[in-house]
Structure formats: C-alpha cells, structure tokens
Design an enzyme around this catalytic site. Structure first.
Site, short mmCIF file in Angstrom:
data_model
loop_
_atom_site.label_atom_id
_atom_site.label_comp_id
_atom_site.label_asym_id
_atom_site.label_seq_id
_atom_site.Cartn_x
_atom_site.Cartn_y
_atom_site.Cartn_z
N PRO A 136 0.80 -1.23 0.00
CA PRO A 136 0.00 0.00 0.00
C PRO A 136 0.83 1.28 0.00
CG PRO A 136 -0.97 -1.60 1.49
CD PRO A 136 0.32 -2.18 1.04
N GLU A 370 4.01 -3.05 -13.40
CA GLU A 370 5.42 -3.46 -13.50
C GLU A 370 6.35 -2.29 -13.77
OE1 GLU A 370 6.47 -7.18 -15.06
OE2 GLU A 370 4.49 -8.03 -14.77
#
Length: 390
Positions: A136, A370
């Site tokens: 997070p 990514e």
C-alpha cells in the site's frame, strides 16, 4: 464485426516449430477465448478454466527448461504467444505473463532440490502463480517495502500486507518479497508461499476500469509460517531477484500491449471498411487512412522493439535498458492506438456494443503495471548517464 479474426501467421519466426506453435495459439485463442471474451470481462468472471487449458497445452511453461516440464522456447517466441493471447483477452495474456513472472525466482535462483520439488507442478500441473512485491505504501519505491519475515527456528514467519496483486486470492502459489533485515534493498528476501497457507487472506478485489475478469487484490500475511526450504536465493538477495524478474516481466507487458493495440487496429480497420458515408467506405477518406497508417506503423515499431530486447535476453546479453524502452514505447503505443480506434468508430466506439472502448480501458493499466512509464524513463536515463547518475 468480430473482435478477433483468423489470420495466417505471416511473421518471420526462428524455427518451423515456433511457427506451428504460434498457429496453434492463434487457433486456440479463436476457438476457446474469443467467443466469450467481451461477455466474460463485462461480468468480471475470472477464466480459471482457460488457464487450466493453457497449462495442459504447455503454454504456461514456454520459456522454462524442459528438465522441469518447461517448453524451452526462446523469449522471442514466448512473447509473441503472449501478444496473441492478449489480442483476444488481456486478462489471459497478462495472466500468463504474471504466472511466468511468479515462476522466475524459483527457476533462476532456487536450488536444484527446490526446482525439482515445485517447478513441474507450477509449469504444467494446472497451478497458477502470483507475484507479491508492491505494498500500500511502496509501489515505485519497491525497496521500502515493510512486509517482514522473521526467522523462527527452521521456519520464517511472514507478516504484512501486499497490494495490487494480480491473481490475489485465486493463485495457488505466491512469490513474496519480504524484509529480513533493516539495511534497505539488501535486507529483502524472496519466499515461495502456498496459496492455502494458514494466516494468508485476500481482501475484496479492487474495482477497476478495465480487466474486470482479472482479480487484483491486497494480500494479508498474518503470521504466515513457511519453512526455510521455501526461501528462494540467499537471505538478503530478494531485491536483486525482484529486479531480474521485472526486466523479463516488462517485456511481457510490452508484448501484451502490442496485442491489445493490434486488436484495436483490426477492429477499427474492419469497421472503416464496412461503414459507408457519402456513398463509399469511410476507409477511402484520406484523413482516416492516415490515422490507420500511423496506428499500423506504431504497432510494427513496438513489436520490433520488444523482439529486439527479447533477442538480447535469449543471447545472454544485458537487456534491462531495452526492456524498459520496450515497455515504455509499447504501452504508450497501445494507449494511442486504442484511443484512435475509438475515434475511428465515432459514436459506436464509445459504446459497449463494439470492442474498441474495452481495449482503450485495458490499455491504460499497461502504462502503470510493473513499473510506471515514468519509472521506465528513469531506468533508461540511468543507463544512458551511467551508474553514478542520480
């Protein structure tokens, strides 16, 4: 107008076997995935049966060694398979890329005993993997992750939360990066965690603008116990392992992006050939022809770029800069091409009766996953300016 039409494989491939493989994939995608792709995505249904079929067909193991059940195909071929799958349904193409990424740490850094124990089932046994790096509060700054693994005798106890996990909650195994020391990137270690481990739970999937059939969820590790035999690589080697996997994973994202872009071009071209205005197909109008020409050129350039990077990888040469370039260019291309496809379809492009709007929504995430495209630019610039640059 169909979302995916049968087209002969007309690319230059390194072997006849590779040509046959790509033909097989294209036929399988047309029969098994394309007919229900739009409906399944709209309903948010995860295609587990499709991944089982791909596993049985040997398509979840392509770039890995035959010794452990892999297809031992070069990345140049594997990435074109991803492109074909993503052109039909990004949830499937990206899912195969994520699974391949999840196997990378074990295949590249595991012991011979670990590979023999786990890789055959991961590559061809119907299992599906996920990759757990982001958290997070640690996305682009991956080295600041806080999920911790504490040694307890011959075991490790994992505690913390991972975020933005593709296949979160449905994967059979997770490659997890966790902190085992306090010395920054050098204090991170990789672990292979079973999907049914006690103390492991998934939050409700995120509500996303696209790829609704692919669950993306937070994973909570509440004292998850794994044996030291599931530690991958040396203690503290995890960040190096993660970066090595991401270089290859970025090529997977690039290939998926070109697949989505190609599907959008095919849809737009089909529509402009069928749609008539002022007594002729709108594809006859120069303004639209130029747009189609630009779309096609960008797609071919992107494909050439990711294949060039793949050939470097296959030759055992450094390819980190080229992987970042491919990810950056191909995903930006997908966003441009899908946006133009919506424009070419006019009002119909904005409706769910045609696939262009879905391709546009899906393309956006590829600029983020990514490593955002801003991070790719940083990676490229660092290679250009040298290792001492900041």
């Amino acid at each position: 107008m169909t979302e995916y039409g049968p087209r002969p494989v007309d690319r230059i491939l390194p072997t006849e076997e590779a040509h046959d493989l790509l033909t097989l994939v294209r036929d399988l995608a047309e029969r098994e995935i394309a007919p229900s792709a739009a409906e399944e995505e709209e309903a948010g249904r995860f295609p587990r049966a499709v991944f089982t079929l791909l596993s049985e067909s040997g398509l979840l193991s392509l770039p890995y060694a035959e010794e452990f059940g892999g297809g031992e195909q070069p990345y140049e071929v594997y990435l074109q398979v991803l492109e074909e799958l993503a052109a039909v349904r990004l949830t499937v193409g990206l899912g195969v890329s994520v699974h391949t990424l999840a196997c990378h740490a074990l295949a590249g850094f595991g012991t011979k005993e670990q590979r023999a124990a786990h890789l055959p089932a991961m590559l061809g046994g119907g299992l599906l993997g996920a990759y757990c790096l982001s958290e997070p509060s640690s996305g682009s700054d991956a080295a600041s992750l806080t999920t911790r693994a504490v040694r307890d005798g011959d075991d490790w106890i994992l505690s913390g939360t991972k975020a933005w996990i593709t296949h979160g909650g449905v994967a059979d195994f997770y490659t997890v990066l966790a902190r085992t020391g306090d010395n920054g990137a050098r204090g991170i270690t990789a672990f292979l965690v079973p999907g049914d481990a006690e103390g492991l739970s998934a939050a409700a999937p995120e509500r996303k603008m696209g790829m609704k059939g692919s669950p993306t969820a937070q994973l909570h590790f509440d004292g998850v116990r794994v044996g030291d035999d599931r530690r991958l690589g040396e203690e503290g080697q995890g960040f190096t392992i993660a970066l090595a996997a991401l270089d290859s994973g970025r090529l997977g994202i690039a290939a998926c992006a070109i697949g989505v872009a190609q599907a959008a071009l095919d849809a737009a071209l089909g529509y402009t050939l069928e749609r008539r205005q002022f007594g002729r197909p709108i594809a006859d109008f120069q303004g639209l022809r130029f747009l189609l020409a630009d779309m096609a050129t960008q797609i071919e350039a992107g494909r050439a770029l990711y294949l060039a990077a793949a050939r470097l990888r296959d030759a055992g040469r450094p390819f980190s800069k080229e992987a970042a370039m491919a990810k950056l260019f191909c995903t930006d291309t997908a966003m441009r091409v899908t946006t133009d496809a919506v424009q070419l379809l006019g009002g119909y492009g904005y409706t769910q009766d045609f696939p262009a709007e879905r391709y546009m929504r899906e393309a956006k995430v590829l600029q983020i996953v990514e490593g955002t495209n801003q991070i790719q630019r940083m990676v490229i610039a660092r290679h250009l300016a040298g290792p001492e640059s900041r």
